[in-house]
Design a protein around this motif. Sequence first.
Motif, PDB file in Angstrom:
ATOM      1  N   LEU A 124       8.664 -11.699  -1.226  1.00  0.00           N
ATOM      2  CA  LEU A 124       7.249 -11.849  -1.573  1.00  0.00           C
ATOM      3  C   LEU A 124       6.536 -10.501  -1.589  1.00  0.00           C
ATOM      4  O   LEU A 124       5.747 -10.205  -2.493  1.00  0.00           O
ATOM      5  CB  LEU A 124       6.567 -12.781  -0.565  1.00  0.00           C
ATOM      6  CG  LEU A 124       6.893 -14.266  -0.675  1.00  0.00           C
ATOM      7  CD1 LEU A 124       6.318 -15.025   0.511  1.00  0.00           C
ATOM      8  CD2 LEU A 124       6.359 -14.838  -1.983  1.00  0.00           C
ATOM      9  N   THR A 125       6.820  -9.682  -0.597  1.00  0.00           N
ATOM     10  CA  THR A 125       6.172  -8.373  -0.505  1.00  0.00           C
ATOM     11  C   THR A 125       6.630  -7.453  -1.628  1.00  0.00           C
ATOM     12  O   THR A 125       5.830  -6.698  -2.193  1.00  0.00           O
ATOM     13  CB  THR A 125       6.468  -7.732   0.861  1.00  0.00           C
ATOM     14  OG1 THR A 125       5.961  -8.588   1.893  1.00  0.00           O
ATOM     15  CG2 THR A 125       5.809  -6.371   0.992  1.00  0.00           C
ATOM     16  N   GLU A 145       1.904  -5.355  -0.329  1.00  0.00           N
ATOM     17  CA  GLU A 145       1.702  -5.577   1.102  1.00  0.00           C
ATOM     18  C   GLU A 145       0.423  -6.371   1.355  1.00  0.00           C
ATOM     19  O   GLU A 145      -0.584  -5.842   1.821  1.00  0.00           O
ATOM     20  CB  GLU A 145       1.673  -4.230   1.835  1.00  0.00           C
ATOM     21  CG  GLU A 145       2.991  -3.492   1.743  1.00  0.00           C
ATOM     22  CD  GLU A 145       2.990  -2.196   2.555  1.00  0.00           C
ATOM     23  OE1 GLU A 145       2.181  -2.079   3.492  1.00  0.00           O
ATOM     24  OE2 GLU A 145       3.801  -1.315   2.234  1.00  0.00           O
ATOM     25  N   ARG A 146       0.483  -7.658   1.063  1.00  0.00           N
ATOM     26  CA  ARG A 146      -0.687  -8.511   1.218  1.00  0.00           C
ATOM     27  C   ARG A 146      -0.372  -9.751   2.056  1.00  0.00           C
ATOM     28  O   ARG A 146      -1.164 -10.678   2.122  1.00  0.00           O
ATOM     29  CB  ARG A 146      -1.204  -8.948  -0.160  1.00  0.00           C
ATOM     30  CG  ARG A 146      -0.146  -9.562  -1.043  1.00  0.00           C
ATOM     31  CD  ARG A 146      -0.677  -9.935  -2.412  1.00  0.00           C
ATOM     32  NE  ARG A 146      -1.700 -10.953  -2.341  1.00  0.00           N
ATOM     33  CZ  ARG A 146      -1.930 -11.838  -3.317  1.00  0.00           C
ATOM     34  NH1 ARG A 146      -1.193 -11.803  -4.416  1.00  0.00           N
ATOM     35  NH2 ARG A 146      -2.865 -12.729  -3.200  1.00  0.00           N
ATOM     36  N   ARG A 202       5.524  -2.584   5.392  1.00  0.00           N
ATOM     37  CA  ARG A 202       5.184  -3.198   6.673  1.00  0.00           C
ATOM     38  C   ARG A 202       4.711  -4.636   6.465  1.00  0.00           C
ATOM     39  O   ARG A 202       3.762  -4.893   5.732  1.00  0.00           O
ATOM     40  CB  ARG A 202       4.086  -2.377   7.351  1.00  0.00           C
ATOM     41  CG  ARG A 202       3.605  -2.926   8.679  1.00  0.00           C
ATOM     42  CD  ARG A 202       2.608  -1.961   9.300  1.00  0.00           C
ATOM     43  NE  ARG A 202       2.034  -2.490  10.520  1.00  0.00           N
ATOM     44  CZ  ARG A 202       0.921  -3.215  10.557  1.00  0.00           C
ATOM     45  NH1 ARG A 202       0.280  -3.473   9.435  1.00  0.00           N
ATOM     46  NH2 ARG A 202       0.443  -3.668  11.696  1.00  0.00           N
ATOM     47  N   ILE A 203       5.374  -5.592   7.120  1.00  0.00           N
ATOM     48  CA  ILE A 203       4.967  -6.992   7.105  1.00  0.00           C
ATOM     49  C   ILE A 203       4.516  -7.348   8.511  1.00  0.00           C
ATOM     50  O   ILE A 203       5.339  -7.480   9.419  1.00  0.00           O
ATOM     51  CB  ILE A 203       6.113  -7.916   6.660  1.00  0.00           C
ATOM     52  CG1 ILE A 203       6.598  -7.529   5.256  1.00  0.00           C
ATOM     53  CG2 ILE A 203       5.664  -9.380   6.690  1.00  0.00           C
ATOM     54  CD1 ILE A 203       7.786  -8.330   4.771  1.00  0.00           C
ATOM     55  N   PRO A 204       3.211  -7.483   8.750  1.00  0.00           N
ATOM     56  CA  PRO A 204       2.716  -7.743  10.105  1.00  0.00           C
ATOM     57  C   PRO A 204       3.167  -9.112  10.617  1.00  0.00           C
ATOM     58  O   PRO A 204       3.114 -10.113   9.891  1.00  0.00           O
ATOM     59  CB  PRO A 204       1.192  -7.701   9.950  1.00  0.00           C
ATOM     60  CG  PRO A 204       0.949  -6.990   8.661  1.00  0.00           C
ATOM     61  CD  PRO A 204       2.118  -7.325   7.792  1.00  0.00           C
TER      62      PRO A 204
END
Length: 246
Positions: free
Chosen positions: A17-18, A23-24, A79-81
């Motif tokens: 997805l990212t 990066e959303r 970065r995936i939080p």
Amino acid sequence: MLPNHRPIVVAEEFAVLTALHGERFDLGLGRSLGFTQPVREALGTLQARPREFAAAIEEVREYLTGAGNITIRPADTGRIPLFVLGTVTGLQIAAELGLPAVVGGPLLTSGPEAFDAYRSEFRPSSQQAEPYLIVSAEIFVAESPSEARALAVPEAWAMAQSRLTGSFPPLLPTTSLPAQRTSRQDRYVAQALATVIAGTEDQVVSEISELLKRTGADEIMSTASTFDVAALYASDARLARAVATL
């Protein structure tokens, strides 16, 4: 709901997805086995022990950061939080792993002990240097308190029905809900409405301010849902204008 998925599958899905959309995305990881008993049986998930949940979160994080023993694809997705969706146990795990936490529901009506413990026991991580708490609540704003409260009833009724039948029904307009209810139905509806914030702009701002003070939350997440989509949009617009004063 991490017990129902393999950590590597979750990591790769969000990596894809990212890669596709930038990066959303935030990745919230919860411990629920399933919404109703039929769902739990269909998924075949029998248990979700806290230690196993914590280990699975760490496994997801390792895959996403490239520290795992397998390289996921796509590998370089930024970065995936990660967020822990939690109850008291979830807050404890979030503090241990150094992750932000999202809480809601009955926990919001309890005392501040669980929130204070999360902050005091927080261990900084590469993602999060300090504790970060998001409180999730259903928030409805309308011209009058009764109108706002009415917007919360369709979701509350569906929640009550799911607890009685094991199936979450489509939301119905308030005028279509049965006038006669059993004591159990009334009790479940009341429980579903217990944490709802509903009223005029001034009333909602006052309740949100009190919730922020009581929980020490860094952020409020509104998760309102109702049958009338246009009324929900209008409620959200009122909410946006109201909280701009905070």
